[in-house]
Design a protein around this motif. Structure first.
Motif, PDB file in Angstrom:
ATOM      1  N   LEU A 147       0.831  -1.203   0.000  1.00  0.00           N
ATOM      2  CA  LEU A 147       0.000   0.000   0.000  1.00  0.00           C
ATOM      3  C   LEU A 147       0.863   1.249   0.000  1.00  0.00           C
ATOM      4  N   ARG A 148       1.910   1.243   0.794  1.00  0.00           N
ATOM      5  CA  ARG A 148       2.771   2.425   0.853  1.00  0.00           C
ATOM      6  C   ARG A 148       3.452   2.677  -0.484  1.00  0.00           C
ATOM      7  N   VAL A 153      -0.428   8.831  -1.454  1.00  0.00           N
ATOM      8  CA  VAL A 153       0.090   9.524  -0.266  1.00  0.00           C
ATOM      9  C   VAL A 153       0.934   8.542   0.530  1.00  0.00           C
ATOM     10  N   ASP A 154       1.762   9.079   1.417  1.00  0.00           N
ATOM     11  CA  ASP A 154       2.653   8.239   2.221  1.00  0.00           C
ATOM     12  C   ASP A 154       1.893   7.752   3.448  1.00  0.00           C
ATOM     13  N   ILE A 155       1.383   6.521   3.391  1.00  0.00           N
ATOM     14  CA  ILE A 155       0.661   5.919   4.508  1.00  0.00           C
ATOM     15  C   ILE A 155       1.658   5.080   5.304  1.00  0.00           C
ATOM     16  N   PRO A 156       1.931   5.434   6.553  1.00  0.00           N
ATOM     17  CA  PRO A 156       2.960   4.720   7.326  1.00  0.00           C
ATOM     18  C   PRO A 156       2.639   3.234   7.453  1.00  0.00           C
ATOM     19  N   ALA A 157       3.670   2.416   7.373  1.00  0.00           N
ATOM     20  CA  ALA A 157       3.516   0.968   7.489  1.00  0.00           C
ATOM     21  C   ALA A 157       3.340   0.559   8.944  1.00  0.00           C
ATOM     22  N   ASP A 158       2.677  -0.578   9.144  1.00  0.00           N
ATOM     23  CA  ASP A 158       2.520  -1.197  10.455  1.00  0.00           C
ATOM     24  C   ASP A 158       1.791  -0.298  11.448  1.00  0.00           C
ATOM     25  N   THR A 159       0.848   0.481  10.957  1.00  0.00           N
ATOM     26  CA  THR A 159       0.038   1.326  11.827  1.00  0.00           C
ATOM     27  C   THR A 159      -1.428   0.992  11.634  1.00  0.00           C
ATOM     28  N   GLY A 160      -2.200   1.101  12.712  1.00  0.00           N
ATOM     29  CA  GLY A 160      -3.630   0.884  12.644  1.00  0.00           C
ATOM     30  C   GLY A 160      -4.372   2.177  12.912  1.00  0.00           C
ATOM     31  N   ILE A 183      -9.524   5.384   7.508  1.00  0.00           N
ATOM     32  CA  ILE A 183      -9.135   6.482   8.377  1.00  0.00           C
ATOM     33  C   ILE A 183      -7.631   6.705   8.376  1.00  0.00           C
ATOM     34  N   ARG A 184      -6.866   5.623   8.451  1.00  0.00           N
ATOM     35  CA  ARG A 184      -5.413   5.798   8.522  1.00  0.00           C
ATOM     36  C   ARG A 184      -4.840   6.376   7.231  1.00  0.00           C
ATOM     37  N   GLY A 185      -5.538   6.181   6.120  1.00  0.00           N
ATOM     38  CA  GLY A 185      -5.128   6.823   4.877  1.00  0.00           C
ATOM     39  C   GLY A 185      -5.548   8.284   4.822  1.00  0.00           C
ATOM     40  N   LEU A 186      -6.762   8.573   5.294  1.00  0.00           N
ATOM     41  CA  LEU A 186      -7.263   9.949   5.282  1.00  0.00           C
ATOM     42  C   LEU A 186      -6.440  10.855   6.190  1.00  0.00           C
ATOM     43  N   ARG A 187      -6.039  10.337   7.356  1.00  0.00           N
ATOM     44  CA  ARG A 187      -5.256  11.182   8.266  1.00  0.00           C
ATOM     45  C   ARG A 187      -3.871  11.468   7.682  1.00  0.00           C
ATOM     46  N   ALA A 188      -3.357  10.562   6.843  1.00  0.00           N
ATOM     47  CA  ALA A 188      -2.093  10.835   6.158  1.00  0.00           C
ATOM     48  C   ALA A 188      -2.299  11.838   5.027  1.00  0.00           C
TER      49      ALA A 188
END
Length: 316
Positions: A147-148, A153-160, A183-188
């Protein structure tokens, strides 16, 4: 939707059939809330639970005025439950965590410490998954890095979803109308200074795992389609690749027909393989287009993201 009163902190916890974990969850969250240096609200979202979760949430509200809760009219899913909590939150700093206690509430002070240093989003990054099978660890590791690599966008790995977000970030998320939310993509996507804290993910405290392989796979597909156009390009590349192979096959058939008429490669086997290959490419491309068209269809209907049966504790 939000009350005029401003709070310092909002804790958001989606609940789906968590009657076995709610007592321990509240005990640990209550200890954290008592230690915080400001006003706090605990927002529980009942995502259509079929056990005693809603009844227990009502009891917690009766004994602790800091506990607010929303109850969906049916199950709408984890990401929608988080969204509802964000919609109703009133805190300056908003913390999202799961109810299964795999996200330790005791890390909240560390999230707040980073927030006070000027970060608008502080997410918790898993360094280790305790008591999870190799297949779960392998698929999660592969998915986050894929995904990253593919996302816009830069979505951090290993995060929920376990994170802290500043009020400014939450207000931006609340103005986003899209339905298939990750959500974790939108916040990035919103930007602003972001950082991580490290932690080891504990096993579920009690009850059954809610994110089954099917749900995890659906979330993975949703995240890829929501934040990357690469699958559409892949359909184009597959079409060009199959056309190139078809051109080579045409030259080979002509060669075999004129120079090796007795070759077994000129028979039905070669034709059937070619048909199956081209058919599979077409179906893959149709499936990719279908994913994007399906999301357009959901967006244009304009239905509410969720419906609420109860809204309690937000009047104060």
């Amino acid at each position: 939707m939000n009350a005029n009163e401003s709070l310092n902190y909002s804790l958001i916890v989606p609940i789906y059939n968590e009657e076995k974990t709610i007592p321990e969850l509240y005990r640990r969250l209550s200890a954290v809330m008592d230690s915080l240096d400001g006003t706090v609200e605990l927002i529980l979202i009942n995502d259509g639970s079929s056990d005693r979760s809603l009844e227990m949430m009502r009891e917690l509200h009766q004994q602790d005025a800091r506990v607010c809760y929303l109850s969906f009219a049916r199950n709408f899913g984890h990401q929608t439950a988080v969204t509802a909590g964000l919609n109703y939150s009133r805190g300056t700093a908003i913390i999202v965590l799961d109810a299964d206690l795999q996200d330790p509430p005791e890390l909240i002070p560390q999230l707040l410490e980073q927030w006070r240093q000027g970060y608008y989003v502080v997410y918790a990054r898993r360094t280790k998954r305790r008591k999870e099978g190799w297949f779960k660890r392998f698929t999660a590791y592969t998915f986050y890095r894929l995904l990253r690599y593919l996302a816009d966008v830069d979505i951090p790995a290993d995060t929920g979803d376990f994170c802290l977000m500043d009020r400014k970030v939450v207000e931006l998320l609340n103005r986003m109308p899209e339905r298939d939310r990750y959500i974790r993509g939108l916040r990035a996507w919103v930007g602003f200074p972001q950082t991580a804290i490290q932690y080891e993910r504990e096993p579920r405290f009690a009850g059954e795992v809610k994110y089954t392989f099917r749900k995890s796979f659906a979330l993975a597909i949703n995240s890829l389609v929501s934040f990357s156009k690469v699958p559409l390009r892949l359909a184009t590349y597959l079409g060009l690749f199959s056309a190139f192979l078809a051109l080579i096959m045409a030259f080979l058939v002509l060669y075999w027909r004129f120079y090796q008429p007795n070759s077994p490669l000129t028979g039905m086997a070669a034709i059937i393989v070619s048909i199956f290959f081209l058919g599979s490419v077409q179906l893959i491309c149709i499936g990719i287009l279908g994913e994007y068209i399906g999301r357009i269809y959901e967006e244009v209907k304009g239905r509410p993201l969720y419906t609420l049966a109860e809204v309690v504790g937000f009047e104060r």
